[in-house]
Design a protein around this motif. Structure first.
Motif: not given
Length: 57
Positions: A15-36
């Motif tokens: 579930y958290t990885i799917s949230f990180a993918v959504w963050l990446w698609q929203q151009k929030n790359k720093r948040g996606a990397v931190g979540t991963i």
């Protein structure tokens, strides 16, 4: 029994990885990397506690 116990962190991790993918698609790359990174750290710690660490026997 340990394998059934390991399904809970895996489900939360998926579930958290799917949230990180959504963050990446929203151009929030720093948040996606931190979540991963947080997810990987949590999964490693969970699997260490379930499979490797010795109990108080």
């Amino acid at each position: 029994m340990n394998y059934l116990l390991a399904l809970v962190p895996l489900a939360v991790g998926a579930y958290t990885i799917s949230f990180a993918v959504w963050l990446w698609q929203q151009k929030n790359k720093r948040g996606a990397v931190g979540t991963i990174l947080l997810t990987v750290l949590t999964l490693l710690l969970s699997f260490y506690a379930i499979f490797i660490r010795q109990g108080f026997e």
